[in-house]
Design a protein around this motif. Structure first.
Motif, PDB file in Angstrom:
ATOM      1  N   VAL A  91       9.713  48.671 -13.658  1.00  0.00           N
ATOM      2  CA  VAL A  91       8.360  48.141 -13.803  1.00  0.00           C
ATOM      3  C   VAL A  91       7.372  49.273 -13.565  1.00  0.00           C
ATOM      4  N   ALA A  92       6.381  49.406 -14.415  1.00  0.00           N
ATOM      5  CA  ALA A  92       5.331  50.415 -14.239  1.00  0.00           C
ATOM      6  C   ALA A  92       3.980  49.715 -14.255  1.00  0.00           C
ATOM      7  N   LEU A  93       3.224  49.886 -13.176  1.00  0.00           N
ATOM      8  CA  LEU A  93       1.887  49.310 -13.063  1.00  0.00           C
ATOM      9  C   LEU A  93       0.892  50.456 -13.082  1.00  0.00           C
ATOM     10  N   LEU A  94       0.252  50.653 -14.221  1.00  0.00           N
ATOM     11  CA  LEU A  94      -0.637  51.795 -14.423  1.00  0.00           C
ATOM     12  C   LEU A  94      -2.060  51.364 -14.094  1.00  0.00           C
ATOM     13  N   VAL A  95      -2.430  51.629 -12.851  1.00  0.00           N
ATOM     14  CA  VAL A  95      -3.673  51.103 -12.285  1.00  0.00           C
ATOM     15  C   VAL A  95      -4.784  52.147 -12.255  1.00  0.00           C
TER      16      VAL A  95
END
Length: 258
Positions: A91-95
């Motif tokens: 999972v990648a959460l690009l914030v």
């Protein structure tokens, strides 16, 4: 509604969070941290990252910090590929992103500010998402969450660079979602309105970052194409699209900061 804690129980345990030293990234990390989860926390503030990593480890997660500036894209992409090769991201959460502050007396953002906004709000997350999408598609699974903004739907005269860079990211995220369709990879665009730490809420309509984090995790794990939070910003989007241009322009110009 299935809680995000249940959605993380399917074996997807290696999570990347960029912008983890900011308020939303921190809320995401603290909610995800638990035994069996490995967190890679990226951000510019090394001190804040180290504190957050320690809190996540206290919750049982295997948490590591990576202090870097996404303006250095070569370093960021090299670090991303190296980490993904070592332990693939599920999972990648690009914030990570920059807000807008119009210089006093200026009509628009300065050229340097435009470059910085475009680099951080569009180029960096788009390039990172592309790299991860390709690698995840080869593996046949993965979730990517890209944080945009509700402002991307509006031509804000006092934030042309900010709204423009986020609008580019929104179109890219939707196109990337289609590009990897059927490959086991989902790409979710998260479009929040004004948010802040709960203790710092001050503007009308502002919501707690924790509320955004909860809804974002659920949306990403469910593979939702887009989450607009709070939902009333969807109505504003349609108003922007349907109003006659002269009326829309008058409304937008009335929002210009003094």
């Amino acid at each position: 509604m299935t809680k995000w804690i249940d959605l993380l129980a399917d074996g997807r345990h290696h999570v990347l969070i960029t912008g983890a030293s900011g308020v939303l990234g921190r809320e995401l990390a603290l909610r995800i941290a638990r035994p069996g989860v490995r967190l890679s926390l990226w951000g510019r503030d090394s001190v804040a990252l180290d504190r957050l990593a320690a809190k996540c480890r206290e919750a049982g997660a295997d948490a590591w910090s990576c202090a870097l500036d996404l303006a250095d894209m070569d370093a960021a992409l090299n670090a991303l590929q190296t980490q993904d090769e070592a332990i693939p991201f599920d999972v990648a959460l690009l914030v990570a992103g920059l807000g807008n502050t119009l210089p006093p007396g200026a009509t628009v953002e300065t050229p340097d500010q435009i470059i910085r906004l475009a680099q951080t709000n569009f180029v960096a997350p788009a390039a990172m998402a592309a790299l991860l999408a390709e690698r995840m598609a080869a593996r046949g699974s993965g979730q990517i969450g890209v944080v945009g903004t509700a402002a991307a739907s509006h031509s804000l005269p006092f934030a042309a660079g900010y709204s423009g860079s986020k609008a580019g990211l929104a179109r890219f995220a939707d196109a990337l979602r289609l590009a990897v369709a059927g490959r086991g990879v989902s790409v979710s665009l998260i479009s929040p309105g004004f948010f802040a730490d709960r203790a710092a809420l001050s503007r009308p309509g502002e919501i707690a970052a924790g509320t955004v984090a909860d809804q974002m995790i659920a949306a990403v794990m469910a593979g939702k194409a887009e989450l607009v939070v709070p939902g009333r910003f969807l109505l504003l989007r349609w108003c922007d699209r349907l109003l006659p241009r002269p009326l829309r322009d008058r409304i937008l110009l009335s929002l210009r900061l003094p």
